[in-house]
Design a protein around this motif. Structure first.
Motif, PDB file in Angstrom:
ATOM      1  N   GLY A   4      -2.571   0.155  -3.418  1.00  0.00           N
ATOM      2  CA  GLY A   4      -1.307  -0.158  -4.056  1.00  0.00           C
ATOM      3  C   GLY A   4      -0.288  -0.565  -3.003  1.00  0.00           C
ATOM      4  O   GLY A   4      -0.540  -0.481  -1.806  1.00  0.00           O
ATOM      5  N   TRP A   5       0.860  -1.022  -3.469  1.00  0.00           N
ATOM      6  CA  TRP A   5       1.925  -1.386  -2.548  1.00  0.00           C
ATOM      7  C   TRP A   5       3.256  -1.231  -3.257  1.00  0.00           C
ATOM      8  O   TRP A   5       3.329  -1.166  -4.477  1.00  0.00           O
ATOM      9  CB  TRP A   5       1.726  -2.792  -2.001  1.00  0.00           C
ATOM     10  CG  TRP A   5       1.957  -3.917  -2.971  1.00  0.00           C
ATOM     11  CD1 TRP A   5       1.058  -4.395  -3.882  1.00  0.00           C
ATOM     12  CD2 TRP A   5       3.141  -4.699  -3.124  1.00  0.00           C
ATOM     13  NE1 TRP A   5       1.611  -5.427  -4.590  1.00  0.00           N
ATOM     14  CE2 TRP A   5       2.897  -5.643  -4.143  1.00  0.00           C
ATOM     15  CE3 TRP A   5       4.378  -4.704  -2.498  1.00  0.00           C
ATOM     16  CZ2 TRP A   5       3.844  -6.573  -4.543  1.00  0.00           C
ATOM     17  CZ3 TRP A   5       5.323  -5.631  -2.902  1.00  0.00           C
ATOM     18  CH2 TRP A   5       5.053  -6.553  -3.906  1.00  0.00           C
ATOM     19  N   LYS A   6       4.305  -1.141  -2.461  1.00  0.00           N
ATOM     20  CA  LYS A   6       5.646  -1.074  -3.036  1.00  0.00           C
ATOM     21  C   LYS A   6       6.610  -1.803  -2.121  1.00  0.00           C
ATOM     22  O   LYS A   6       6.404  -1.893  -0.912  1.00  0.00           O
ATOM     23  CB  LYS A   6       6.093   0.368  -3.245  1.00  0.00           C
ATOM     24  CG  LYS A   6       6.268   1.183  -1.985  1.00  0.00           C
ATOM     25  CD  LYS A   6       6.702   2.597  -2.306  1.00  0.00           C
ATOM     26  CE  LYS A   6       6.771   3.449  -1.051  1.00  0.00           C
ATOM     27  NZ  LYS A   6       7.177   4.809  -1.350  1.00  0.00           N
ATOM     28  N   ASP A  39       6.174 -11.260  -2.238  1.00  0.00           N
ATOM     29  CA  ASP A  39       5.320 -10.562  -3.197  1.00  0.00           C
ATOM     30  C   ASP A  39       3.960 -11.230  -3.373  1.00  0.00           C
ATOM     31  O   ASP A  39       2.931 -10.559  -3.407  1.00  0.00           O
ATOM     32  CB  ASP A  39       6.000 -10.481  -4.556  1.00  0.00           C
ATOM     33  CG  ASP A  39       7.208  -9.571  -4.570  1.00  0.00           C
ATOM     34  OD1 ASP A  39       7.649  -9.133  -3.486  1.00  0.00           O
ATOM     35  OD2 ASP A  39       7.712  -9.288  -5.666  1.00  0.00           O
TER      36      ASP A  39
END
Length: 66
Positions: free
Chosen positions: A50-52, A30
């Motif tokens: 953004g990211w996931k 992360d």
């Protein structure tokens, strides 16, 4: 961490492109991803980012699944 896929698509609105990247890591990264996203977000041409995290054991995730 390694780059598995990189996908770009030109948008109809004009001078915009959507870029999707699929990264692979054996461990959770992360902090590294946050640093990368933070650096990209500083570029003046970037309007959204953004990211996931997607965890799918034994499965390759393709860009159309993001």
């Amino acid at each position: 961490m390694s780059l598995r896929t990189l996908y770009s698509e030109e948008k109809e609105e004009g001078n915009k492109v959507t870029v999707k990247a699929c990264l692979h890591s054996e461990t959770k990264k992360d902090t590294v991803v946050e640093e990368i996203v933070g650096s990209i977000s500083l570029e003046k041409e970037v309007t959204a980012i953004g990211w996931k995290l997607v965890t799918v054991p034994n499965h390759i995730i393709h860009s159309d699944e993001l």
